[in-house]
Motif scaffolding. Structure first.
Motif, short mmCIF file in Angstrom:
data_model
loop_
_atom_site.label_atom_id
_atom_site.label_comp_id
_atom_site.label_asym_id
_atom_site.label_seq_id
_atom_site.Cartn_x
_atom_site.Cartn_y
_atom_site.Cartn_z
N ARG A 1 2.28 2.15 -3.31
CA ARG A 1 1.31 2.69 -4.27
C ARG A 1 0.82 4.10 -3.90
O ARG A 1 -0.07 4.64 -4.57
N GLN A 2 1.38 4.70 -2.88
CA GLN A 2 0.91 6.02 -2.46
C GLN A 2 1.09 7.05 -3.58
O GLN A 2 2.13 7.11 -4.24
N THR A 3 0.07 7.87 -3.77
CA THR A 3 0.14 8.91 -4.78
C THR A 3 1.09 10.03 -4.37
O THR A 3 1.64 10.73 -5.24
N PHE A 4 1.29 10.22 -3.08
CA PHE A 4 2.29 11.17 -2.57
C PHE A 4 3.60 10.40 -2.40
O PHE A 4 3.61 9.30 -1.84
N ARG A 5 4.70 10.98 -2.85
CA ARG A 5 5.95 10.21 -2.90
C ARG A 5 7.07 10.74 -2.01
O ARG A 5 8.07 10.02 -1.82
N ASP B 1 -4.58 4.15 -1.22
CA ASP B 1 -3.42 4.59 -2.01
C ASP B 1 -3.18 6.10 -1.94
O ASP B 1 -2.06 6.55 -2.18
N ASP B 2 -4.21 6.87 -1.64
CA ASP B 2 -4.05 8.33 -1.57
C ASP B 2 -4.04 8.82 -0.12
O ASP B 2 -4.28 10.00 0.14
N GLU C 1 -1.39 11.61 0.68
CA GLU C 1 -1.73 12.83 -0.04
C GLU C 1 -2.88 13.56 0.64
O GLU C 1 -2.82 14.78 0.88
N ARG C 2 -3.94 12.84 0.97
CA ARG C 2 -5.10 13.46 1.60
C ARG C 2 -4.79 13.92 3.03
O ARG C 2 -5.19 15.02 3.44
N ARG D 1 0.83 -1.21 0.00
CA ARG D 1 0.00 0.00 0.00
C ARG D 1 0.87 1.26 0.00
O ARG D 1 0.54 2.25 -0.69
N SER E 1 -10.76 13.57 5.80
CA SER E 1 -10.57 13.31 4.37
C SER E 1 -10.20 11.87 4.05
O SER E 1 -10.29 11.46 2.88
N THR E 2 -9.80 11.09 5.04
CA THR E 2 -9.34 9.73 4.75
C THR E 2 -9.42 8.88 6.00
O THR E 2 -9.59 9.39 7.11
#
Length: 297
Positions: free
Chosen positions: A25-29, A88-89, A92-93, A22, A185-186
């Motif tokens: 696969r994070q959208t924030f890197r 995955d996000d 980011e969130r 997981r 948000s998450t």
């Protein structure tokens, strides 16, 4: 670096790869992953090396989190346990919300990684308790604590002398300088393996016992309940929850007492009251069947 994800672990070869997948696969890197291992013998350390994460020597959860934080480079520290599954996000969130709202200390809603209705209820109650106590008596599980590095350092990290509830103690101390928030948000999913090992009701009773101890005696510096750090996916209770067994037995007694009472007064009440009593009995039988179905899984 914006964030560091810190994971205390002991013999987590079964679940840790799922969390690492997981995180991959994070959208924030702009983050790093640090695993603080407490001496695993099941291949956990080898998994960490093969996945390229930073590996440090840990200990009990408070020790592991502090050791991970000691080498962390991130401006924010995200403390997870090995058995959580963020979307995955998630980073980011979470980071966007914390930045936008000026949050320095946060946790998030957590859902059970199961389809058991009882798990959903227990998690709902736990989440509601956390949310209602944000301003009065901050609580947050160590599987989901997100904090500014500067704030972490200011309070001295987790208290390694505590045997239990070191996570709640940490956020309580940190909240003196920055309020605890629950992200909107998450959220994360979390394994129910501890519930399966100890039994749903038995584990809940342990949590209540720890909270009562903290309320009346202070932080937990001794072993007041059995706690096992590190789990195998097959490490489950050998039988049904003993508390639920006793509940089912008592419910059978209540049903018999209820039926006897109905027979005694049935000739003295109106049809409307008899109908209401019949409805109560039907609802009671439904509850009994739900308990039986759970115990028969």
């Amino acid at each position: 670096m914006k964030a560091s994800v810190i994971i205390p672990a002991l013999n987590e070869s079964g679940l840790l790869p799922k969390l690492l997948d997981r995180l991959d696969r994070q959208t924030f890197r702009d983050f790093e992953i640090i695993v603080a291992d407490a001496g695993s013998t099941d291949g956990t350390r080898e998994i960490c090396r093969s996945r390229g994460v930073t590996l440090v020597d840990g200990g009990m959860p408070a020790v592991g989190r502090n050791r991970g934080a000691a080498v962390a480079q991130g401006e924010r520290l995200f403390f997870f346990d090995a058995d959580v599954l963020p979307p995955d996000d998630f980073l980011e969130r979470a980071l966007a919300e914390m930045d936008a709202e000026g949050m320095r200390l946060a946790t998030c809603w957590f859902e059970p990684d199961s389809d058991n209705a009882l798990d959903e209820l227990l998690f709902e109650l736990a989440n509601t308790f956390v949310k209602l106590s944000l301003k009065t008596d901050p609580h947050a599980g160590g599987f989901a604590i997100f904090v500014d590095r500067a704030l972490f350092d200011r309070v001295g990290g987790f208290d390694e002398s505590l045997r239990l509830a070191e996570d709640h103690d940490f956020v309580k101390r940190a909240a003196r300088y920055a309020p605890l928030h629950m992200l909107e948000s998450t959220r994360i999913r979390m394994s129910v393996r501890r519930l399966e090992k100890d039994g749903r009701f038995s584990y809940s009773a342990k949590c209540v016992q720890v909270e009562l101890y903290r309320l009346f005696k202070g932080e937990v510096t001794e072993d007041i309940v059995e706690y096992g750090f590190g789990y195998d996916e097959k490490d489950r209770a050998g039988g049904a929850d003993e508390t639920l067994k006793r509940l089912r037995e008592r419910m059978e007694e209540w049903r018999d007492e209820h039926a006897a009472a109905i027979r005694r007064i049935s000739k003295e009440v109106t049809p409307e009251v008899q109908d209401a009593m019949a409805e109560i009995r039907r609802n009671f039988d439904l509850l009994k069947e739900s308990v039986r179905a759970y115990l028969s899984r």
